[in-house]
Design an enzyme around this catalytic site. Structure first.
Site, PDB file in Angstrom:
ATOM      1  N   GLY A 140       1.728   2.402  -5.417  1.00 11.04           N
ATOM      2  CA  GLY A 140       2.543   3.015  -6.472  1.00 11.04           C
ATOM      3  C   GLY A 140       3.620   2.100  -7.020  1.00 11.04           C
ATOM      4  CE  LYS A 141       8.967   2.204  -3.519  1.00  7.00           C
ATOM      5  NZ  LYS A 141       8.170   3.229  -2.836  1.00  7.00           N
ATOM      6  CG  ASP A 175       2.290  -9.119  11.040  1.00  9.08           C
ATOM      7  OD1 ASP A 175       3.339  -8.856  10.417  1.00  9.08           O
ATOM      8  OD2 ASP A 175       2.158  -8.903  12.250  1.00  9.08           O
ATOM      9  CB  CYS A 187      10.404   7.228   1.765  1.00  5.47           C
ATOM     10  SG  CYS A 187       9.002   6.829   2.808  1.00  5.47           S
ATOM     11  CD  GLU A 239      -0.032  -1.890   3.504  1.00  8.86           C
ATOM     12  OE1 GLU A 239       0.029  -1.752   4.747  1.00  8.86           O
ATOM     13  OE2 GLU A 239       0.946  -1.703   2.753  1.00  8.86           O
ATOM     14  N   GLY A 282       0.819  -1.209   0.000  1.00  8.95           N
ATOM     15  CA  GLY A 282       0.000   0.000   0.000  1.00  8.95           C
ATOM     16  C   GLY A 282       0.855   1.263   0.000  1.00  8.95           C
TER      17      GLY A 282
END
Length: 337
Positions: free
Chosen positions: A144-145, A193, A265, A162, A141
């Site tokens: 995008g990837k 998980d 990130c 996710e 989630g």
């Protein structure tokens, strides 16, 4: 077309910097990045400098938009210079902070493009995806990837997992917005998980992407609730343990000979290099894969900070290259244990 699309994006609410988070980052990152932190801080705290890449959707290709982007001075990412850069992936960058608005989700209509931080394509490209492979996106989630992976190749099977319920909803909607029905049939979406995936699907996947939950420096800097931000910072020390557990699970799910890419990130060394060092030190069958060539090839579009690792890259925001933070590490599972 771009002029029409632009109006909405200019009506943006000014973001407020969270001082608690900035002070915390100031201490940690000035120590870890040295002088480079000053430039990074200036860009991270100035959303008006942020840049957005335009990833075109090959399943509903926007030829007119592509022409407009060329006219506006956008250029394509990597310009085909990476040896494993897939021709089917088309991503356009601008040197200026211009941002197009996101397209609305409409049931039954595929979107033409996805806006993203261009550095987030590096972990996808590092996977070197090939048609027919079995792929796991462990923390998928908001999607995008996963979308970017499908621009690279047609996997035989793509498992998007996710655990977070809100991000799971985004993931489902993102896949519905970009991927045609025949291809959706080879995609499985689950909400396990991620730490349990290795036990449930051992040695199943050719390629695994672990885009791990992390400090997410950009969004944390603009936390609207300073109490919540302080709580996040205190919980931050627990993230590396979660990240290591997710990697252990991913390693179990990876077949011998398969590739694993880990990404975050955040600029945090504890969540990046230290996590990878821990994994490499505790597995005899997990090998680092040198990705320095990727940094050399795309230095015109990205600025990299030294990581001390051949298998790890760290993209840091810079003037005119406001991409990142994005850490990428590439590992391979050998045939011997």
């Amino acid at each position: 077309m771009l002029t029409r699309l632009k109006a909405k994006s200019e009506r943006k609410v000014a973001k407020q910097i969270c001082k608690v988070v900035l002070d915390h980052f100031e201490k940690e990152y000035s120590r870890e990045l040295g002088d480079a932190w000053h430039t990074v801080r200036d860009i991270l705290t100035s959303p008006s400098c942020w840049q957005y890449a335009v990833l075109l959707n090959r399943f509903n290709y926007p030829f007119e938009l592509e022409k407009d982007l060329h006219l506006k001075g956008y250029h394509s990412l990597f310009q085909g210079s990476l040896p494993y850069y897939p021709k089917s992936m088309k991503c356009y960058l601008s040197r200026t902070p211009h941002r197009m608005p996101s397209e609305r989700h409409q049931t039954g209509n595929l979107k033409k493009y996805y806006l993203l931080n261009a550095a987030s394509l590096l972990p996808v490209l590092a996977l070197e995806l090939r048609d027919g492979e079995k792929v796991l996106d462990l923390c998928a989630g908001p999607g995008g990837k996963s979308i970017a992976l499908l621009q690279c190749a047609y996997p035989g099977y793509l498992h998007c997992n996710e655990y977070d319920s809100l991000r799971l909803r985004w993931l489902r909607q993102t896949l519905e917005s970009f991927i045609p029905q025949p291809l959706v049939n080879v995609i499985k979406v689950s909400e396990l998980d991620g730490r349990e995936m290795g036990d449930s699907q051992p040695e199943t996947f050719d390629k695994v992407l672990v885009d791990a939950p992390c400090s997410n420096d950009r969004s944390w800097l603009f936390s609207s609730d300073s109490q919540n931000a302080a709580c996040r910072i205190s919980q931050r020390r627990n993230l590396p343990l979660l990240q290591i557990e997710l990697l252990r699970s991913a390693i179990k799910a990876l077949r011998p000979g398969g590739l694993l890419v880990y990404s975050t990130c955040t600029l945090s060394k504890a969540e990046n290099q230290d996590v990878i060092s821990e994994v490499l030190n505790s597995y005899s069958n997990i090998m680092p894969v040198d990705i320095k060539e990727m940094a050399r090839t795309c230095s015109q579009d990205f600025t990299f900070a030294p990581t001390g690792q051949e298998c790890g890259l760290l993209v840091i925001p810079d003037k005119g290259k406001a991409w990142g933070p994005m850490y990428v590490a590439k590992l391979k599972k050998s045939w011997t244990t």
